[in-house]
Motif scaffolding. Structure first.
Motif, PDB file in Angstrom:
ATOM      1  N   ILE A 154       0.836  -1.202   0.000  1.00 37.65           N
ATOM      2  CA  ILE A 154       0.000   0.000   0.000  1.00 37.65           C
ATOM      3  C   ILE A 154       0.872   1.252   0.000  1.00 37.65           C
ATOM      4  CG2 ILE A 154      -1.606   1.361   1.405  1.00 37.65           C
ATOM      5  CD1 ILE A 154      -3.002  -1.233   2.156  1.00 37.65           C
ATOM      6  N   ILE A 155       1.928   1.234   0.791  1.00 36.58           N
ATOM      7  CA  ILE A 155       2.847   2.379   0.811  1.00 36.58           C
ATOM      8  C   ILE A 155       3.472   2.594  -0.568  1.00 36.58           C
ATOM      9  CG2 ILE A 155       5.040   3.231   1.727  1.00 36.58           C
ATOM     10  CD1 ILE A 155       4.335   1.832   4.363  1.00 36.58           C
ATOM     11  N   LYS A 156       3.917   1.506  -1.169  1.00 42.39           N
ATOM     12  CA  LYS A 156       4.592   1.599  -2.468  1.00 42.39           C
ATOM     13  C   LYS A 156       3.646   2.060  -3.574  1.00 42.39           C
ATOM     14  CE  LYS A 156       6.954  -1.215  -5.953  1.00 42.39           C
ATOM     15  NZ  LYS A 156       7.372  -2.591  -6.333  1.00 42.39           N
ATOM     16  N   GLU A 157       2.457   1.467  -3.638  1.00 49.57           N
ATOM     17  CA  GLU A 157       1.568   1.728  -4.769  1.00 49.57           C
ATOM     18  C   GLU A 157       0.677   2.950  -4.570  1.00 49.57           C
ATOM     19  OE1 GLU A 157       2.091   0.233  -7.441  1.00 49.57           O
ATOM     20  OE2 GLU A 157       3.288  -1.450  -6.730  1.00 49.57           O
ATOM     21  N   LEU A 158       0.238   3.199  -3.335  1.00 47.78           N
ATOM     22  CA  LEU A 158      -0.741   4.268  -3.098  1.00 47.78           C
ATOM     23  C   LEU A 158      -0.156   5.472  -2.367  1.00 47.78           C
ATOM     24  CD1 LEU A 158      -3.897   2.165  -2.147  1.00 47.78           C
ATOM     25  CD2 LEU A 158      -3.110   2.903  -4.406  1.00 47.78           C
ATOM     26  N   LYS A 159       1.116   5.366  -1.963  1.00 47.63           N
ATOM     27  CA  LYS A 159       1.798   6.478  -1.285  1.00 47.63           C
ATOM     28  C   LYS A 159       1.093   6.850   0.019  1.00 47.63           C
ATOM     29  CE  LYS A 159       4.469   6.867  -4.940  1.00 47.63           C
ATOM     30  NZ  LYS A 159       4.050   5.692  -5.704  1.00 47.63           N
ATOM     31  N   VAL A 160       0.507   5.881   0.688  1.00 47.67           N
ATOM     32  CA  VAL A 160      -0.203   6.086   1.951  1.00 47.67           C
ATOM     33  C   VAL A 160       0.233   5.012   2.930  1.00 47.67           C
ATOM     34  CG1 VAL A 160      -2.466   6.001   3.080  1.00 47.67           C
ATOM     35  CG2 VAL A 160      -2.238   7.112   0.859  1.00 47.67           C
ATOM     36  N   GLN A 161       0.471   5.398   4.169  1.00 43.88           N
ATOM     37  CA  GLN A 161       0.805   4.407   5.183  1.00 43.88           C
ATOM     38  C   GLN A 161      -0.439   4.149   6.037  1.00 43.88           C
ATOM     39  OE1 GLN A 161       4.546   4.806   7.020  1.00 43.88           O
ATOM     40  NE2 GLN A 161       4.086   3.480   8.727  1.00 43.88           N
ATOM     41  N   PRO A 162      -1.016   2.967   5.954  1.00 36.27           N
ATOM     42  CA  PRO A 162      -2.260   2.702   6.686  1.00 36.27           C
ATOM     43  C   PRO A 162      -2.035   2.572   8.188  1.00 36.27           C
ATOM     44  CG  PRO A 162      -1.464   0.696   5.645  1.00 36.27           C
ATOM     45  CD  PRO A 162      -0.559   1.799   5.171  1.00 36.27           C
ATOM     46  N   ILE A 163      -2.988   3.084   8.972  1.00 34.57           N
ATOM     47  CA  ILE A 163      -2.950   2.904  10.427  1.00 34.57           C
ATOM     48  C   ILE A 163      -4.118   2.037  10.885  1.00 34.57           C
ATOM     49  CG2 ILE A 163      -1.809   5.120  10.766  1.00 34.57           C
ATOM     50  CD1 ILE A 163      -4.533   6.125  11.917  1.00 34.57           C
TER      51      ILE A 163
END
Length: 282
Positions: A154-163
């Motif tokens: 998710i970080i790599k593809e969407l540039k978002v770090q999920p919490i």
């Protein structure tokens, strides 16, 4: 000339060492070198860098949780539902399945990147492969590795770090929970009416759903809100679990079914929010 060669060798060795060290610490090596990297610049907001937990929920709020967002499936339904929500100035949590070829589905990937910049939209992690009992009967180590793999995708593809972590079928174990804590997740949204403002991880499960699992009929807005009202009275929060496929026929947006979703949105009379927003405001 020898001095130049030696300086060059020192520089190369330093870069190699930092890259290797960075990989061990699970950091982007270029970030450790101080070189700007879009992956870090485009992360959703600074909340990801702290272990913020929800201490209380002071006012009644509803969370619209849309599960099974993924590549190559129901993209038109995703866009329609999110559009309907945002046009009403409401908020939404999109539970994304990381392993479903996001890198190849450019349309879905770019759309999710775009809307994730809206503070009313939260990208949550919905398992890894989304298989039945995906995190059951696993050791802590296996839970950790699977969750970490999905998070990194998710970080790599969407540039978002999920919490926020939403396990497939809302099923998890104590080992899953331990791994989530160690991977710096703040919210675990799973079982029906599960609610705990724990000091290590906040648990806020679903309280109402768009369709009962063993039925083909969508619940009415009144039926959904009746369940929500009970949760709002008890905990000040109601999570409505929605599935994209419930509003599609043969994989395509169903205009009759989506009308029921519109009825639900019109029936909501309290503020909507996201898990991330609850953390940042607590």
């Amino acid at each position: 000339m020898k001095i130049i060669y030696r300086l060059f060798a020192i520089i190369v060795c330093t870069i190699v060492f930092i890259v290797f060290w960075g990989s061990l610490l699970e950091h982007d090596p270029w970030y450790l070198l101080g070189i700007a990297n879009d992956k870090y610049n485009q992360l959703q907001d600074p909340i990801i860098y702290k272990k913020g937990l929800i201490e209380n929920i002071p006012e009644k709020v509803i969370i619209l949780r849309i599960d099974d967002v993924q590549a190559y499936a129901w993209t038109d339904v995703t866009k329609k539902m999110v559009d309907m929500i945002l046009k009403r100035d409401m908020s939404v949590v999109l539970a994304v399945i990381p392993s479903r070829d996001l890198s190849a589905d450019i349309e879905t990937k770019n759309y999710l990147i775009k809307i994730s910049k809206d503070k009313r939209v939260e990208i949550a992690q919905h398992g890894l492969l989304h298989t039945p009992n995906e995190f059951m009967n696993l050791s802590y180590e296996d839970n950790y590795e699977k969750i970490k793999e999905g998070k990194n995708l998710i970080i790599k593809e969407l540039k978002v770090q999920p919490i926020t972590f939403i396990p497939p079928y809302n099923v998890y174990t104590n080992e899953t929970e331990k791994a989530l804590i160690d991977l710096n997740f703040t919210i675990l949204s799973a079982g029906r009416n599960e609610f705990s403002l724990d000091k290590n991880i906040t648990k806020i499960g679903f309280n109402a759903e768009s369709k009962v699992s063993d039925s083909n009929e969508l619940l009415s807005a009144d039926e959904i809100m009746t369940k929500c009202d009970e949760s709002l009275k008890r905990d000040n929060v109601c999570v409505i679990m929605l599935h994209l496929q419930d509003y599609a026929t043969d994989g395509v947006l169903d205009k009759e079914k989506i009308k029921k979703f519109e009825d639900l949105l019109d029936r909501i009379d309290v503020n909507t929010t996201t898990f991330r927003e609850m953390v940042s405001s607590s």
